[in-house]
Design a protein around this motif. Sequence first.
Motif, PDB file in Angstrom:
ATOM      1  N   ALA A 104      -8.752  -6.028  -8.573  1.00 51.43           N
ATOM      2  CA  ALA A 104      -7.735  -6.173  -7.528  1.00 51.43           C
ATOM      3  C   ALA A 104      -6.691  -7.210  -7.928  1.00 51.43           C
ATOM      4  N   PHE A 108      -3.147  -0.274  -4.002  1.00 56.00           N
ATOM      5  CA  PHE A 108      -4.382  -1.018  -4.259  1.00 56.00           C
ATOM      6  C   PHE A 108      -4.977  -1.592  -2.980  1.00 56.00           C
ATOM      7  N   SER A 109      -4.152  -1.795  -1.945  1.00 58.32           N
ATOM      8  CA  SER A 109      -4.684  -2.290  -0.677  1.00 58.32           C
ATOM      9  C   SER A 109      -5.472  -1.221   0.076  1.00 58.32           C
ATOM     10  N   SER A 110      -5.354   0.024  -0.384  1.00 60.28           N
ATOM     11  CA  SER A 110      -6.196   1.079   0.200  1.00 60.28           C
ATOM     12  C   SER A 110      -7.557   1.133  -0.485  1.00 60.28           C
ATOM     13  N   LYS A 111      -7.677   0.488  -1.636  1.00 59.85           N
ATOM     14  CA  LYS A 111      -8.933   0.478  -2.401  1.00 59.85           C
ATOM     15  C   LYS A 111      -9.686  -0.831  -2.202  1.00 59.85           C
ATOM     16  N   TYR A 112      -8.947  -1.944  -2.142  1.00 61.19           N
ATOM     17  CA  TYR A 112      -9.571  -3.262  -1.992  1.00 61.19           C
ATOM     18  C   TYR A 112      -9.159  -3.839  -0.645  1.00 61.19           C
ATOM     19  N   ALA A 124      -4.388  -5.801 -10.515  1.00 58.10           N
ATOM     20  CA  ALA A 124      -3.428  -4.893  -9.891  1.00 58.10           C
ATOM     21  C   ALA A 124      -2.286  -5.680  -9.245  1.00 58.10           C
ATOM     22  N   ALA A 173      -1.660   5.441  -1.550  1.00 59.87           N
ATOM     23  CA  ALA A 173      -2.147   5.340  -2.936  1.00 59.87           C
ATOM     24  C   ALA A 173      -2.341   3.905  -3.395  1.00 59.87           C
ATOM     25  N   ASP A 187       0.323   2.199  -6.730  1.00 60.69           N
ATOM     26  CA  ASP A 187      -0.927   2.928  -6.884  1.00 60.69           C
ATOM     27  C   ASP A 187      -2.053   1.903  -6.982  1.00 60.69           C
ATOM     28  N   THR A 188      -3.269   2.353  -7.207  1.00 58.58           N
ATOM     29  CA  THR A 188      -4.413   1.433  -7.178  1.00 58.58           C
ATOM     30  C   THR A 188      -4.407   0.439  -8.323  1.00 58.58           C
ATOM     31  N   THR A 241       0.819  -1.217   0.000  1.00 59.71           N
ATOM     32  CA  THR A 241       0.000   0.000   0.000  1.00 59.71           C
ATOM     33  C   THR A 241       0.852   1.265   0.000  1.00 59.71           C
TER      34      THR A 241
END
Length: 867
Positions: free
Chosen positions: A174, A159-163, A177, A157, A109-110, A105
Amino acid sequence: MSITKTTINRIIIGAFFCLFSINQASIAQQSKNKPLTYIDKNGRWRWTKGNEEIYLFGVNYTVPFAYGYRSVKALNIDLEKEIDQDVYHLARMGADAFRVHIWDTEITDTAGNLLQNEHLKLFDYLISKLKERNIKIIITPIAFWGNGYPERDEHTAGFSSKYNKGQATVNENAIKAQENYLKQLLQHVNPYTKLNYRDEPDIIAAELNNEPSHSGPKSGVTAYINRLAAAARSIGWQKPLFYNISQSPYYADAVAKSTVNGFSFQWYPTGLVAGHEQKGNFLPNVDRYTIPYDTIPEFKNKAKMVYEFDAADLLQSNMYPAVAKSFKLAGFQWVTQFAYDPLATAYANTEYQTHFLNLAYTPAKAISFLIANRVFHLLPRNKNYGTYPADSTFDVYRVSYQNSLSEMNTTKEFYYSGSTSTAPFDAKKLEHVAGVGSSALIKYPGYGAYFLDKLENGVWRLEVMPDAITIRDPFERPSPSREVVHLQWSAQPMQISLNDIGNDFNIKAVNDGNSYQTTAKDGSFNIKPGTYLLTKKGKNTNNLPVKTVFGTIGLNEFVAAKSHDDKPYLEHQPFTEVSAGKALTITGKAINLNDSDKVILVVNRAFGAPLTLAMERTTPYDFKAVIPEASVAPGILTYRLLVQTPDKKYLAFPGNHSGDPFSWDYLNTDYWQTFVAAPEGNLTLFNTTTDRTNANPYFPGFGRNGGIRFIAGEETGQLTLNMSMPKPQVNQAMGMQLFVGDKLQGRKTELASFTRIIVRARKTAGLAVPLRIALINKNAQSYAAYVDLSSDFKNIEIPLTAFKPDSSLLLPRPYPGFMPLWFKASSFNSLNISNTDKLEITINTGTLPQKNNEPLTIEVEKVWLQQ
């Protein structure tokens, strides 16, 4: 000259195919180069050169990321320097393995694109420093979570902050990513080594992700793992790929069917986050590592690694070698402890409250770790040394609960984590000694670790760490403002008995900023923290370069932190209860005192002025005084300890209060207190009201309507231990364990006169299930008795002669949950109440009637010994 659009397109296309060809050629070239390691057809992980089996034992370490990064940076410490220091200490402890779950994370980025930032740069730097020390590396690229713990997550920023963790294994975007990130990370070029992670020889494997949370059909789990593995292999990765199989046992067969080369496990045999130091003998908790997957065909012939383990919430230095023995028996080839504390923050143990390992701040555990590394390397694979306590001595190793000791004794190596009376196997052939405390070779009253290594005949290298004095429970709620272990740079006497250098050898400092030199007299000399050459009288060392390296340790290297706090502090642990009419010795441990400062014991008396006693200084930090028997009367004994300066200024403990405690207007009312039992009085082993926070409970997941609770009893202020099963199942157990060894210490002289145990308890609902009371001694031998309960609270008497050899629960419950729950010692002696370590209270449904829907509830108020 004009260039047409068509020409431009041809140039672009040509350049693309050129780059593509170069990349494919690079991958092809990589495929021709054999990796440093491989896994054979039997699932044994081997070095390519020589084909020997791999055995590596080390740590996790997190300074490039998350709280480890923030906490060191907050102290305005250079992070690269911190890594230098910590990696040196890891090498000094013998670590040769490193693993960490990378906080993706913070470096993505995402969409999974790799970010070139300070976290990645520091990780690259760490890898370069590990390489210098010949410490091999497994990377776990994906962590699935935020970077906050123990603080709140920062906005990042990645991808673990989004999923979230659950979405990461099933959400298509995910997964894409993660695939993208894996390819970029494994091809990332480390600016310090000039190699990408794929080609870096000291990165010998990857564990694809950390503790995944799977859901959905098993086929989807297999497919997910295969996609990540394919992403790694698509860029030419040939090294072993591991995947976690112990986190979600339900999906074990799905994990086993994937294309990975091996499986990763963890072990927390004493639970996690107790909130206090766990006391008692926990060697049974690490007696055996059981693997339940041998019946899965695809599980066989795959390599096995342990990505994380620790005996959490323990300061004892006897656990690591026993853990290593069990791992070797189970067939593991890579083991990494979680997690090593950075030198900068170990004074407060803030990084992971439940873990605590650092060479400077936990010297005894660090030497135990060094011994464990040797166990893991040298012990024969799959050899069974029996069941505890029979296996407390195995091969050339020994672990002792009662002495809090680990020991290794071979022809060339002699290591001990505490003072020992063991004689070295062959003192004339020794080449390496490391320890804490004293032995037949080295007499040392200090509290730090030391290392003695032979460089050549008549020349030895001595490294002495500062004294580490534990002043607070390091496993309570942490804070950067709360020092738990204090480092003191004191000069201490040392005596070394080595024929190789004689009795009048020379001592000369070699670390930077240290000019100390002296000559031993009868092997004795004073020493302060640092690194030294010890040379036989007349031995010439002029040709020995300052930078001479043995192994990966430089001759003049030395790393230690300065004292964090310079204020006086005094630590003391009162007895729970003591015998009346017996002289009572009170001890305390003080730091940051001047030689002229005094420590005074002030004991309150029912009538007249307090009793004031000067405490004797027995070491630079330890003090004691004896309260005469006439002042130890039945009731409550209250007292405080004072630090007095020559100008009659005071600090009072507990509480660290300033002011004159003998003044009429002194307001501080903090005291330590100890219960003084009446002659022939009872000895309380368990009182729910006062002992509930220290008890280790066990119950299956009953939900809100069952389990273990502490509720109000019949009397005001009295709580009861409430054990409730809403829908009892066959052979369902629940109960608790409590360390009681400390309760017996103050009444040692009376213990032989106790003949009965009294239990105050009742059954409020359900089946006629007996209550089981067990006494577990210091050798983990359990003796149990059973009593029937009525619906009213009653004092139930159990003669000690009714207690018979039995099993005991392993509590706190070891994790993973497929570890054994019950333990039975390999041998038994006669029950000796003075040797009692723990009390266990349990119920077990046994064989239930076929048609039973009754809930079961049992309540216990107290358990005590009676004469």
